[in-house]
Motif scaffolding. Sequence first.
Motif, PDB file in Angstrom:
ATOM      1  N   ASP A 102       3.812   0.816   6.334  1.00  0.00           N
ATOM      2  CA  ASP A 102       3.264  -0.102   5.468  1.00  0.00           C
ATOM      3  C   ASP A 102       1.673   0.277   5.959  1.00  0.00           C
ATOM      4  O   ASP A 102       0.933  -0.250   5.367  1.00  0.00           O
ATOM      5  N   TRP A 103       1.504   1.180   6.815  1.00  0.00           N
ATOM      6  CA  TRP A 103       0.102   1.611   7.201  1.00  0.00           C
ATOM      7  C   TRP A 103       0.293   3.279   7.588  1.00  0.00           C
ATOM      8  O   TRP A 103       0.935   3.494   8.479  1.00  0.00           O
ATOM      9  N   LEU A 104      -0.364   4.148   6.878  1.00  0.00           N
ATOM     10  CA  LEU A 104      -0.396   5.546   7.341  1.00  0.00           C
ATOM     11  C   LEU A 104      -1.653   6.020   7.507  1.00  0.00           C
ATOM     12  O   LEU A 104      -2.687   5.739   6.496  1.00  0.00           O
ATOM     13  N   VAL A 105      -2.006   7.068   8.139  1.00  0.00           N
ATOM     14  CA  VAL A 105      -3.249   7.585   8.547  1.00  0.00           C
ATOM     15  C   VAL A 105      -2.923   9.209   8.197  1.00  0.00           C
ATOM     16  O   VAL A 105      -1.971   9.761   9.017  1.00  0.00           O
ATOM     17  N   LEU A 106      -3.873   9.687   7.541  1.00  0.00           N
ATOM     18  CA  LEU A 106      -3.917  11.108   7.220  1.00  0.00           C
ATOM     19  C   LEU A 106      -5.057  11.832   8.031  1.00  0.00           C
ATOM     20  O   LEU A 106      -6.272  10.973   8.051  1.00  0.00           O
ATOM     21  N   VAL A 107      -5.180  12.851   8.708  1.00  0.00           N
ATOM     22  CA  VAL A 107      -5.953  13.522   9.688  1.00  0.00           C
ATOM     23  C   VAL A 107      -6.259  14.810   8.980  1.00  0.00           C
ATOM     24  O   VAL A 107      -5.254  15.418   8.293  1.00  0.00           O
ATOM     25  N   ASP A 108      -7.600  15.304   9.348  1.00  0.00           N
ATOM     26  CA  ASP A 108      -7.716  16.758   9.154  1.00  0.00           C
ATOM     27  C   ASP A 108      -7.102  17.877  10.206  1.00  0.00           C
ATOM     28  O   ASP A 108      -6.483  17.331  11.250  1.00  0.00           O
ATOM     29  N   THR A 109      -7.143  19.108  10.037  1.00  0.00           N
ATOM     30  CA  THR A 109      -6.521  19.978  10.826  1.00  0.00           C
ATOM     31  C   THR A 109      -7.097  20.052  12.353  1.00  0.00           C
ATOM     32  O   THR A 109      -6.336  20.191  13.363  1.00  0.00           O
ATOM     33  N   ALA A 110      -8.207  19.325  12.728  1.00  0.00           N
ATOM     34  CA  ALA A 110      -8.667  19.058  14.062  1.00  0.00           C
ATOM     35  C   ALA A 110      -8.323  17.670  14.401  1.00  0.00           C
ATOM     36  O   ALA A 110      -8.487  17.610  15.565  1.00  0.00           O
ATOM     37  N   GLY A 111      -7.317  17.032  13.811  1.00  0.00           N
ATOM     38  CA  GLY A 111      -6.962  15.508  14.332  1.00  0.00           C
ATOM     39  C   GLY A 111      -7.820  14.457  13.954  1.00  0.00           C
ATOM     40  O   GLY A 111      -7.589  13.207  14.240  1.00  0.00           O
ATOM     41  N   ASN A 112      -8.975  14.620  13.026  1.00  0.00           N
ATOM     42  CA  ASN A 112     -10.005  13.669  12.612  1.00  0.00           C
ATOM     43  C   ASN A 112      -9.290  12.851  11.570  1.00  0.00           C
ATOM     44  O   ASN A 112      -8.655  13.281  10.784  1.00  0.00           O
ATOM     45  N   ARG A 113      -9.579  11.583  11.667  1.00  0.00           N
ATOM     46  CA  ARG A 113      -8.917  10.744  10.865  1.00  0.00           C
ATOM     47  C   ARG A 113      -9.890  10.830   9.427  1.00  0.00           C
ATOM     48  O   ARG A 113     -11.125  11.046   9.399  1.00  0.00           O
ATOM     49  N   ALA A 114      -8.990  10.966   8.107  1.00  0.00           N
ATOM     50  CA  ALA A 114      -9.842  11.083   7.005  1.00  0.00           C
ATOM     51  C   ALA A 114      -9.502   9.950   6.195  1.00  0.00           C
ATOM     52  O   ALA A 114     -10.452   9.443   5.469  1.00  0.00           O
ATOM     53  N   LEU A 115      -8.114   9.541   5.787  1.00  0.00           N
ATOM     54  CA  LEU A 115      -7.956   8.413   4.840  1.00  0.00           C
ATOM     55  C   LEU A 115      -6.647   7.701   5.510  1.00  0.00           C
ATOM     56  O   LEU A 115      -5.888   8.342   6.458  1.00  0.00           O
ATOM     57  N   ALA A 116      -6.547   6.362   5.264  1.00  0.00           N
ATOM     58  CA  ALA A 116      -5.608   5.551   5.717  1.00  0.00           C
ATOM     59  C   ALA A 116      -5.136   4.906   4.429  1.00  0.00           C
ATOM     60  O   ALA A 116      -5.997   4.758   3.650  1.00  0.00           O
ATOM     61  N   ILE A 117      -3.747   4.659   4.343  1.00  0.00           N
ATOM     62  CA  ILE A 117      -3.152   3.982   3.193  1.00  0.00           C
ATOM     63  C   ILE A 117      -2.407   2.764   3.808  1.00  0.00           C
ATOM     64  O   ILE A 117      -1.633   2.915   4.668  1.00  0.00           O
ATOM     65  N   GLN A 118      -2.839   1.636   3.152  1.00  0.00           N
ATOM     66  CA  GLN A 118      -2.183   0.381   3.505  1.00  0.00           C
ATOM     67  C   GLN A 118      -1.271  -0.285   2.340  1.00  0.00           C
ATOM     68  O   GLN A 118      -1.827  -0.205   1.256  1.00  0.00           O
ATOM     69  N   GLN A 119      -0.315  -1.020   2.511  1.00  0.00           N
ATOM     70  CA  GLN A 119       0.632  -1.382   1.570  1.00  0.00           C
ATOM     71  C   GLN A 119      -0.180  -2.647   1.207  1.00  0.00           C
ATOM     72  O   GLN A 119      -0.246  -3.614   1.968  1.00  0.00           O
ATOM     73  N   VAL A 120       0.203  -3.050  -0.068  1.00  0.00           N
ATOM     74  CA  VAL A 120      -0.223  -4.352  -0.678  1.00  0.00           C
ATOM     75  C   VAL A 120       0.887  -4.777  -1.586  1.00  0.00           C
ATOM     76  O   VAL A 120       1.692  -3.741  -2.042  1.00  0.00           O
ATOM     77  N   GLU A 121       0.976  -5.792  -1.764  1.00  0.00           N
ATOM     78  CA  GLU A 121       2.183  -6.284  -2.811  1.00  0.00           C
ATOM     79  C   GLU A 121       2.154  -6.069  -4.192  1.00  0.00           C
ATOM     80  O   GLU A 121       2.807  -5.645  -4.890  1.00  0.00           O
ATOM     81  N   THR A 122       0.859  -6.313  -4.668  1.00  0.00           N
ATOM     82  CA  THR A 122       0.515  -5.916  -6.001  1.00  0.00           C
ATOM     83  C   THR A 122      -1.124  -5.181  -6.094  1.00  0.00           C
ATOM     84  O   THR A 122      -1.835  -5.542  -5.108  1.00  0.00           O
ATOM     85  N   LEU A 123      -1.209  -4.177  -6.791  1.00  0.00           N
ATOM     86  CA  LEU A 123      -2.558  -3.829  -7.233  1.00  0.00           C
ATOM     87  C   LEU A 123      -2.835  -3.473  -8.543  1.00  0.00           C
ATOM     88  O   LEU A 123      -1.955  -2.851  -9.234  1.00  0.00           O
ATOM     89  N   ALA A 124      -4.057  -3.922  -8.895  1.00  0.00           N
ATOM     90  CA  ALA A 124      -4.280  -3.826 -10.432  1.00  0.00           C
ATOM     91  C   ALA A 124      -5.331  -2.735 -10.507  1.00  0.00           C
ATOM     92  O   ALA A 124      -6.287  -2.586  -9.827  1.00  0.00           O
ATOM     93  N   PRO A 125      -4.803  -1.581 -10.992  1.00  0.00           N
ATOM     94  CA  PRO A 125      -5.495  -0.469 -11.117  1.00  0.00           C
ATOM     95  C   PRO A 125      -7.016  -0.618 -11.910  1.00  0.00           C
ATOM     96  O   PRO A 125      -6.826  -1.499 -12.825  1.00  0.00           O
ATOM     97  N   THR A 126      -8.029  -0.102 -11.450  1.00  0.00           N
ATOM     98  CA  THR A 126      -9.243  -0.350 -12.543  1.00  0.00           C
ATOM     99  C   THR A 126      -9.144   0.174 -13.675  1.00  0.00           C
ATOM    100  O   THR A 126      -8.143   1.099 -14.181  1.00  0.00           O
ATOM    101  N   THR A 127      -9.788  -0.516 -14.621  1.00  0.00           N
ATOM    102  CA  THR A 127      -9.697  -0.105 -16.142  1.00  0.00           C
ATOM    103  C   THR A 127     -10.922   0.740 -16.512  1.00  0.00           C
ATOM    104  O   THR A 127     -11.432   0.646 -17.640  1.00  0.00           O
ATOM    105  N   TRP A 128     -11.675   1.175 -15.579  1.00  0.00           N
ATOM    106  CA  TRP A 128     -12.895   1.992 -15.680  1.00  0.00           C
ATOM    107  C   TRP A 128     -12.623   2.960 -16.800  1.00  0.00           C
ATOM    108  O   TRP A 128     -11.628   3.711 -16.632  1.00  0.00           O
ATOM    109  N   PRO A 129     -13.652   3.145 -17.710  1.00  0.00           N
ATOM    110  CA  PRO A 129     -14.889   2.637 -17.806  1.00  0.00           C
ATOM    111  C   PRO A 129     -14.955   1.175 -18.274  1.00  0.00           C
ATOM    112  O   PRO A 129     -16.037   0.612 -18.480  1.00  0.00           O
TER     113      PRO A 129
END
Length: 137
Positions: free
Chosen positions: A48-75
Amino acid sequence: MTEFPRLLHTVLDAEDPRGLAEFYRQFLGLNYRTGDEPPADGSADEADWLVLVDTAGNRALAIQQVETLAPTTWPDSAVPMQLHLDFTVPDTGTLDIHRQRALDLGARILLDRTDDPDEPLYVFADPAGHPFCVFVG
């Protein structure tokens, strides 16, 4: 004051955290933080929580689980963008390569502004609906 806070990583919400982590892992050439890899034995993925790192091991992005997500309607402003990620490439040829990679990985194009001579770009939605831009810069 001794030190300013340091940005650790950007966190994105997702109903399917592994799916979104896989999208960005492949699109950006990142790796999982040790222990966040998919189960090697094929068992159910309960992450429910994942971390992505670059080749040097530095954190870049994390992804967390949510029950529902309303995607943006942009523009359209019904569901605002609130946050987006920007990525740059050196030239339009590379922009085209990464456009196709993004689409192949499950993104969709929200805006094609490749005819802009000053800043050609694409605005995409990732598989969870989060917008991101890839532009020549």
